[in-house]
Write an enzyme that holds these catalytic residues in place. Structure first.
Site, mmCIF file in Angstrom:
data_model
loop_
_atom_site.group_PDB
_atom_site.id
_atom_site.type_symbol
_atom_site.label_atom_id
_atom_site.label_comp_id
_atom_site.label_asym_id
_atom_site.label_seq_id
_atom_site.Cartn_x
_atom_site.Cartn_y
_atom_site.Cartn_z
ATOM 1 N N VAL A 50 23.851 42.056 -16.755
ATOM 2 C CA VAL A 50 23.112 42.768 -15.638
ATOM 3 C C VAL A 50 24.206 44.034 -15.141
ATOM 4 O O VAL A 50 23.887 45.096 -15.038
ATOM 5 C CB VAL A 50 22.686 41.927 -14.480
ATOM 6 N N CYS A 51 25.471 43.529 -15.050
ATOM 7 C CA CYS A 51 26.411 44.548 -14.322
ATOM 8 C C CYS A 51 26.676 45.372 -15.601
ATOM 9 O O CYS A 51 26.717 46.864 -15.250
ATOM 10 C CB CYS A 51 27.906 43.971 -14.055
ATOM 11 N N GLY A 52 26.734 45.159 -16.823
ATOM 12 C CA GLY A 52 26.725 46.144 -18.124
ATOM 13 C C GLY A 52 25.512 47.096 -18.102
ATOM 14 O O GLY A 52 25.860 48.313 -18.242
#
Length: 161
Positions: free
Chosen positions: A50-52
């Site tokens: 999700v962060c990527g």
């Protein structure tokens, strides 16, 4: 403040100052961005899916942020070397700042630290050119908050001029 109290700083609050490593030998501070809007995107960890996706999206819409003369920084508790590898891998064109040691100190000031997990919340802030929080948003940690809220906040800020 209680662990994971989900009380991030509200609009109208003076943004707490910070000085964090953007590379192992360079430090970036909040005052470096005075005079223009700044987007501060706290996120849990480099390399998580999700962060990527979230940081990749912000990279794709940088031109939209720049229309408002806004800059963006990502902040997590990862170290500067980890950020460097992640940014190169994702071809990011904005700084990732290491809230590494003391771990999460800046995230705590913004109410954006998940003490139970030792990571940052997925929290967004738009800071006005004078250093006041104009908009803030806490996303569920597993959800990419996208860029619409940021762009709406930048539009509202531009309309106030």
């Amino acid at each position: 403040m209680a662990e994971n109290s989900n009380k991030i700083l509200a609009p109208g609050t003076a943004a707490p100052d910070f000085a964090l490593h953007s590379t192992p030998d360079q430090v970036v501070s909040l005052s470096d961005f005075r005079g223009a809007p700044l987007i501060v995107a706290f996120y849990p960890a480099d390399w998580s899916p999700v962060c990527g996706d979230q940081m990749g999206l912000y990279n794709e819409v940088l031109a939209e942020f720049h229309k408002f003369k806004a800059k963006i920084v990502g902040i997590s508790v990862d170290g500067a070397w980890c950020h460097d590898a992640f940014a190169q891998n994702r071809k990011l064109h904005f700084p990732l700042l290491a809230d590494f040691e003391p771990k999460g100190a800046v995230a705590r000031k913004y109410g954006a630290y998940r003490a139970s997990e030792g990571v940052c919340e997925r929290a967004l802030f738009v800071i006005d050119p004078k250093g006041t929080i104009a908009w803030s948003y806490l996303s569920p940690v597993g959800v990419n908050p996208g860029a619409d809220g940021i762009l709406d906040a930048l539009e509202q800020l531009a309309a106030k001029k």
